[in-house]
Design an enzyme around this catalytic site. Structure first.
Site, short mmCIF file in Angstrom:
data_model
loop_
_atom_site.label_atom_id
_atom_site.label_comp_id
_atom_site.label_asym_id
_atom_site.label_seq_id
_atom_site.Cartn_x
_atom_site.Cartn_y
_atom_site.Cartn_z
N HIS A 66 -29.15 -91.18 30.41
CA HIS A 66 -28.02 -91.72 31.18
C HIS A 66 -28.22 -91.50 32.68
CE1 HIS A 66 -24.19 -93.57 31.84
NE2 HIS A 66 -24.00 -92.65 32.77
N ASP A 125 -28.07 -94.36 35.47
CA ASP A 125 -27.29 -94.25 36.72
C ASP A 125 -28.19 -94.46 37.94
OD1 ASP A 125 -24.74 -93.76 35.72
OD2 ASP A 125 -24.91 -91.57 35.87
N HIS A 134 -25.19 -89.43 41.97
CA HIS A 134 -24.87 -90.60 42.80
C HIS A 134 -25.01 -90.31 44.29
CE1 HIS A 134 -23.52 -92.32 39.11
NE2 HIS A 134 -22.52 -91.49 38.98
ZN LIG Z 1 -23.10 -93.14 34.61
#
Ligand SMILES: [Zn+2]
Length: 311
Positions: free
Chosen positions: A245, A249, A272
């Protein structure tokens, strides 16, 4: 010539936002060459367009959020990364995303549903050269020390490959594959990456809900983990779903560049915020990158000339 891509027809999805818990409708529409990916808030009295580019990113605390010009006070769209990841996986360059609220629906917490939607609408080749962002020298962001150390790096590579290592210091997560490498040129985005779901720890949920976050989260759209184990009755979709994951992302976060990267990306415990800083650092140094297209498809990286490399 390696050509740009958009959708053949429009397609719709309805769901809830992971953080806002709001119901939202998404309409994905074809766009002309060189449009890029543009979100349009159609619920406002005057529709507001938010083109996806690194400077539009206005918040990276829990998800990637964009606003016009990156202005945090302007209308926003949160949690764009899974949809962006699906667009990167399918090599889509141009797309309008009409949205009726300020958050992309979480659907099942992965990008598989977006891949399915986009693929069902069909992918059309456009008569304009596809533009890549070629990394020419190493760029790195490093933060924290010891148990808080995290870093992310881009290096020159003829293609796009990612390596991610996680380290959560949690028994259920530590028992899974901690490091994953994935090469986009393999054409296996849908099989290897797209089904990996987002995840959350029950110990964080109370605090996040108090801040108005994860209001739409549930075991239908996330892996939920208590102090010891995964609570979802079906378990994991991949043995290394958490690390995968993080790759999913990163693919979405980096696609905010506005063009697919030609680079090798490596990260240890990134997220992020680090991904966006890395992109901004790359683009701030004009000697670190250049835009390239492939007049001769044979010169493009292996696997990139197929219509939909994710399939
Ligand atoms: Zn995510």
């Amino acid at each position: 010539m390696l050509k740009q891509r958009t959708l053949k027809s429009l397609t719709r999805a309805v769901g809830v936002g992971l953080h806002s818990g709001q119901k939202v409708e998404l309409t994905l529409r074809p766009a002309a060459p060189n449009t890029g990916i543009v979100f349009r808030r159609v619920d406002l009295p005057q529709p507001v367009d938010i083109p996806v580019r690194p400077s539009s990113v206005s918040d990276t605390r829990m998800a990637s959020t964009i606003s016009p010009g990156g202005d945090p006070g302007a209308p926003k769209v949160q949690t764009i990364e899974h949809l962006m990841s699906a667009c990167a996986g399918l090599g889509l360059d141009n797309l309008y995303v009409d949205i009726t609220a300020d958050e992309v629906p979480i659907l099942d917490g992965s990008s598989a549903a977006f891949v399915f939607l986009l693929q069902s609408a069909g992918i059309e080749l456009q008569n304009a050269p596809k533009r890549f962002l070629k990394v020419k020298k190493q760029v790195e962001i490093r933060e924290g020390e010891g148990a808080r150390l995290m870093w992310a790096r881009l290096e020159p590579y003829h293609g796009f490959k990612l390596t991610f290592e996680i380290d959560f210091g949690h028994p259920a997560v530590d028992a899974t594959g901690q490091q994953v490498s994935f090469d986009m040129g393999s054409g296996r985005y849908k099989q290897e990456i797209a089904r990996a779901r987002t995840f959350g720890f029950t110990k964080d949920v109370e605090a996040m809900r108090a801040r108005g976050l994860t209001l739409g989260g549930s075991m239908d759209n996330a892996i939920v983990i208590d102090d010891y184990r995964v609570l979802n009755s079906d378990g994991l979709r991949y043995d290394d779903e958490f690390a995968k994951h993080k790759i999913l992302d990163a693919i979405g976060d980096l696609y905010v560049a506005g063009a697919p990267l030609l680079a090798a990306y490596t990260s240890f415990r990134g997220g992020h915020a680090l991904n966006n800083k890395l992109l901004r650092k790359l683009l701030a140094d004009e000697t670190a990158f250049e835009y390239v297209s492939f007049e001769d498809e044979a010169r493009a990286p292996a696997g990139f000339a197929q219509l939909a490399p994710a399939w």
